[in-house]
Design a protein around this motif. Structure first.
Motif: not given
Length: 95
Positions: A7, A10, A14, A38
């Protein structure tokens, strides 16, 4: 059982900017580690500068109070020399 690392990863992919230390503290270490990796990947893709992304990951690792050995391993696998050096420069940066 939830995958906090996934999580965070991700969310980092973004993210348009890194979260403050206070904001990140609401999440567990696995989530924060995923976010850093990420975000670094996203930054590398966006700028084309893997060294800058590694440096930023070092800064975030210290800011988010993460185990640097767990995070730097990611950069050892990808691009041993310069990425690790840049990560450690960001991690050891004063201020």
């Amino acid at each position: 059982m939830e995958n906090h690392f996934g999580k965070g990863l991700m969310a980092g992919l973004r993210a348009s900017h890194a979260a403050s230390a206070a904001s990140a503290a609401r999440f567990c270490a696995d989530y924060r580690r995923g976010f850093v990796l990420g975000y670094a990947h996203h930054l590398s893709e966006l700028t084309g500068d893997g060294q800058r992304a590694a440096w930023e990951a070092g800064i975030l690792t210290r800011r988010y109070n993460l185990d640097k050995d767990l995070v730097v391993d990611f950069f050892k696998d990808r691009n041993a020399g310069s990425a690790v050096h840049c990560f450690m420069a960001g991690y050891n940066r004063e201020g």
